[in-house]
Design a protein around this motif. Structure first.
Motif, mmCIF file in Angstrom:
data_model
loop_
_atom_site.group_PDB
_atom_site.id
_atom_site.type_symbol
_atom_site.label_atom_id
_atom_site.label_comp_id
_atom_site.label_asym_id
_atom_site.label_seq_id
_atom_site.Cartn_x
_atom_site.Cartn_y
_atom_site.Cartn_z
ATOM 1 N N ARG A 212 0.821 -1.215 0.000
ATOM 2 C CA ARG A 212 0.000 0.000 0.000
ATOM 3 C C ARG A 212 0.856 1.266 0.000
ATOM 4 N NH1 ARG A 212 -4.099 -0.298 4.835
ATOM 5 N NH2 ARG A 212 -4.472 1.807 4.047
ATOM 6 N N GLU A 213 1.900 1.318 0.805
ATOM 7 C CA GLU A 213 2.711 2.533 0.952
ATOM 8 C C GLU A 213 4.190 2.183 0.906
ATOM 9 O OE1 GLU A 213 0.031 5.362 3.810
ATOM 10 O OE2 GLU A 213 1.008 3.647 4.751
ATOM 11 N N PRO A 214 4.706 1.828 -0.258
ATOM 12 C CA PRO A 214 6.120 1.404 -0.312
ATOM 13 C C PRO A 214 7.088 2.509 0.081
ATOM 14 C CG PRO A 214 5.193 1.661 -2.521
ATOM 15 C CD PRO A 214 4.051 1.759 -1.569
ATOM 16 N N ALA A 215 6.861 3.730 -0.386
ATOM 17 C CA ALA A 215 7.786 4.826 -0.071
ATOM 18 C C ALA A 215 7.752 5.152 1.419
ATOM 19 C CB ALA A 215 7.446 6.060 -0.896
ATOM 20 N N ILE A 216 6.563 5.222 1.993
ATOM 21 C CA ILE A 216 6.442 5.516 3.421
ATOM 22 C C ILE A 216 7.047 4.398 4.255
ATOM 23 C CG2 ILE A 216 4.758 5.773 5.286
ATOM 24 C CD1 ILE A 216 2.974 7.258 3.350
ATOM 25 N N THR A 217 6.814 3.148 3.861
ATOM 26 C CA THR A 217 7.350 2.022 4.628
ATOM 27 C C THR A 217 8.868 1.987 4.553
ATOM 28 O OG1 THR A 217 5.330 0.810 4.046
ATOM 29 C CG2 THR A 217 7.130 -0.444 5.004
ATOM 30 N N ARG A 218 9.428 2.309 3.396
ATOM 31 C CA ARG A 218 10.889 2.341 3.267
ATOM 32 C C ARG A 218 11.491 3.419 4.166
ATOM 33 N NH1 ARG A 218 10.871 3.459 -1.568
ATOM 34 N NH2 ARG A 218 10.556 1.330 -2.317
ATOM 35 N N ARG A 219 10.863 4.595 4.190
ATOM 36 C CA ARG A 219 11.347 5.656 5.072
ATOM 37 C C ARG A 219 11.170 5.266 6.539
ATOM 38 N NH1 ARG A 219 11.881 11.267 4.685
ATOM 39 N NH2 ARG A 219 12.471 10.792 2.542
ATOM 40 N N ALA A 220 10.035 4.651 6.862
ATOM 41 C CA ALA A 220 9.787 4.238 8.243
ATOM 42 C C ALA A 220 10.808 3.206 8.712
ATOM 43 C CB ALA A 220 8.370 3.671 8.363
ATOM 44 N N LYS A 221 11.199 2.299 7.839
ATOM 45 C CA LYS A 221 12.200 1.308 8.211
ATOM 46 C C LYS A 221 13.526 1.972 8.544
ATOM 47 C CE LYS A 221 14.667 -2.739 6.412
ATOM 48 N NZ LYS A 221 14.834 -3.648 5.252
ATOM 49 N N ASN A 222 13.950 2.941 7.733
ATOM 50 C CA ASN A 222 15.198 3.641 8.008
ATOM 51 C C ASN A 222 15.120 4.444 9.304
ATOM 52 O OD1 ASN A 222 16.275 2.664 5.605
ATOM 53 N ND2 ASN A 222 15.583 4.421 4.419
ATOM 54 N N LEU A 223 13.973 5.065 9.558
ATOM 55 C CA LEU A 223 13.811 5.821 10.792
ATOM 56 C C LEU A 223 13.840 4.906 12.012
ATOM 57 C CD1 LEU A 223 11.006 8.321 9.704
ATOM 58 C CD2 LEU A 223 13.397 8.862 10.167
ATOM 59 N N ALA A 224 13.214 3.734 11.889
ATOM 60 C CA ALA A 224 13.212 2.794 13.008
ATOM 61 C C ALA A 224 14.624 2.310 13.324
ATOM 62 C CB ALA A 224 12.296 1.617 12.682
ATOM 63 N N LEU A 225 15.430 2.083 12.289
ATOM 64 C CA LEU A 225 16.802 1.649 12.511
ATOM 65 C C LEU A 225 17.659 2.759 13.106
ATOM 66 C CD1 LEU A 225 17.462 -0.419 9.260
ATOM 67 C CD2 LEU A 225 17.120 -1.300 11.564
ATOM 68 N N GLU A 226 17.413 4.002 12.677
ATOM 69 C CA GLU A 226 18.266 5.104 13.120
ATOM 70 C C GLU A 226 17.880 5.634 14.497
ATOM 71 O OE1 GLU A 226 19.844 9.442 11.418
ATOM 72 O OE2 GLU A 226 18.452 8.201 10.261
ATOM 73 N N TYR A 227 16.575 5.703 14.772
ATOM 74 C CA TYR A 227 16.123 6.323 16.019
ATOM 75 C C TYR A 227 15.403 5.352 16.950
ATOM 76 C CZ TYR A 227 17.023 10.574 13.358
ATOM 77 O OH TYR A 227 17.617 11.552 12.598
ATOM 78 N N ASP A 228 15.403 4.070 16.619
ATOM 79 C CA ASP A 228 14.793 3.045 17.464
ATOM 80 C C ASP A 228 13.305 3.319 17.679
ATOM 81 O OD1 ASP A 228 14.838 0.674 18.853
ATOM 82 O OD2 ASP A 228 15.350 1.599 20.765
ATOM 83 N N TYR A 229 12.616 3.717 16.592
ATOM 84 C CA TYR A 229 11.174 3.932 16.673
ATOM 85 C C TYR A 229 10.434 2.600 16.649
ATOM 86 C CZ TYR A 229 11.719 8.938 15.685
ATOM 87 O OH TYR A 229 12.049 10.254 15.738
ATOM 88 N N THR A 230 9.235 2.616 17.220
ATOM 89 C CA THR A 230 8.363 1.458 17.084
ATOM 90 C C THR A 230 7.713 1.473 15.703
ATOM 91 O OG1 THR A 230 6.456 2.630 18.004
ATOM 92 C CG2 THR A 230 7.902 1.488 19.564
#
Length: 373
Positions: free
Chosen positions: A162-180
């Protein structure tokens, strides 16, 4: 079940899976070796009188060495990779050894497709299990040593679709800032929306900068290139009065009321050019049909509106919400009072109904009503 119990159970399941992996690998490697020994017993030009058990003993070391060589080389490669090396040499040797073992089983049993598939598949399966197992153990060791990035949340195939671009950005943010999972998705949506607005605004800013030097294209290019357009866009977005825009738009999209008294509907249908004019009095402003429907018909309520309008005139910077809180009315009522007052419809002390009645009794002319506030 508490966190400690869950962690202990996960550890036990991991150990059980690891033991099962070793068992599967051992059985598959043994089957591959048996297939090679079988080929070694039948294919080489052994003397006719040599017994089969002796042939098997002589072929056994070669079959075991070929399979074991792939494992040993892969083990060396795994060790060097934990130290940060690529270990291409060891990995090539390991793959070559296993390819040789699988090739012997397939070619040696070419006369029997079943045996070729079984023994060749066992070799491929054994090597694949070993690679996956060693790779998992290497990642666990690197993660324990702090040399491997944390594992990102699992977003699921539906979210990726559904949201490939958003999910790709979210994955990088989770790795960098330890987001849920949900935090990373929310932050990714905010960032992408902001970037889209900034890009659109930056293009308009650049065009505006270039337009100041229409006669000199070189100077226009220099001005547009040297100006930090993105910084200007960020500053401009920070200066935008969002509440002011919201109030302005809200004033434009208010729906008309239904079920108004017949007298007000008659006032709304009056032509705008029918105004009072007599003696030395100034001509009264035309009645705004779209606003008259809001004005109260009762004199007490109308006087209340005039009182609130006077308060608005004395405090021009006060918002509709402030006026509503001050006089205990709704924000929508305060907005209507402001609109009708700005249209000069609250200047007369007489209600619109009284003025319409006077209009009817004076043959279409409004009476001379004082315009004092």
């Amino acid at each position: 079940m508490g966190p400690m119990t869950a962690t202990r159970n996960d550890h036990m399941l991991g150990r059980a899976a690891e033991h099962a992996a070793w068992a599967f690998y051992t059985v598959a490697a043994l089957g591959s070796s048996i297939g090679q020994i079988w080929v070694g017993v039948e294919t080489p030009p052994w003397p006719d009188g040599m017994p089969l058990w002796l042939r098997a003993i002589l072929a056994l070391p070669f079959a075991v060495v070929i399979d074991l060589g792939g494992v040993v080389c892969s083990g060396f490669a795994d060790t060097r990779q934990r130290l940060g090396e690529n270990a291409y040499g060891w990995r090539i040797l390991s793959a070559g050894s296993v390819t040789l073992a699988v090739g012997i089983n397939i070619v040696g049993h070419a006369g029997s497709p079943y045996l070729a598939t079984v023994f060749g598949g066992l070799g491929v399966f054994a090597y694949t299990v070993w690679l996956l197992h060693s790779s998992a153990r290497r990642r666990d060791a690197l993660r324990a040593a702090g040399k491997l990035a944390t594992t990102p949340p699992s977003y699921g195939l539906l979210q990726w679709w559904r949201e490939p671009a958003i999910t790709r950005r979210a994955k990088n943010l989770a790795l960098e800032y330890d987001y849920t999972l949900h935090e990373s998705l929310a932050e990714a949506r905010i960032q992408l929306r902001t970037e889209a607005r900034r890009a659109a605004l930056a293009s308009h800013i650049e065009a505006r900068i270039r337009s100041r030097h229409d006669t000199d294209p070189i100077l226009a290019a220099i001005a547009a290139t040297t100006t930090p357009v993105d910084d200007v866009a960020d500053a401009l977005m920070a200066m935008i009065d969002t509440r002011g825009w919201a109030r302005a738009i809200a004033n434009e999209i208010q729906p008309p009321d239904s079920g108004q008294p017949i007298a007000e509907q008659a006032a709304a249908s009056e032509p705008a050019d029918r105004v009072a004019a007599a003696g030395h009095h100034a001509q009264q402003p035309a009645l705004n049909a779209s606003l008259l429907r809001y004005i109260p018909t009762q004199q007490a309520d109308y006087d209340r509106w005039r009182e609130i309008w006077q308060a608005m005139l004395h405090a021009p910077d006060a918002s509709n919400q402030d006026i509503a809180n001050q006089f205990d009315v709704s924000t929508r009522t305060a907005q209507r009072i402001r609109l009708t007052g700005q249209a000069n419809l609250l200047n007369s002390p007489a209600t619109p109904v009284a003025r319409i009645a006077a209009l009817a009794s004076s043959n279409g002319h409004l009476p001379l009503l004082p315009a004092t506030s």
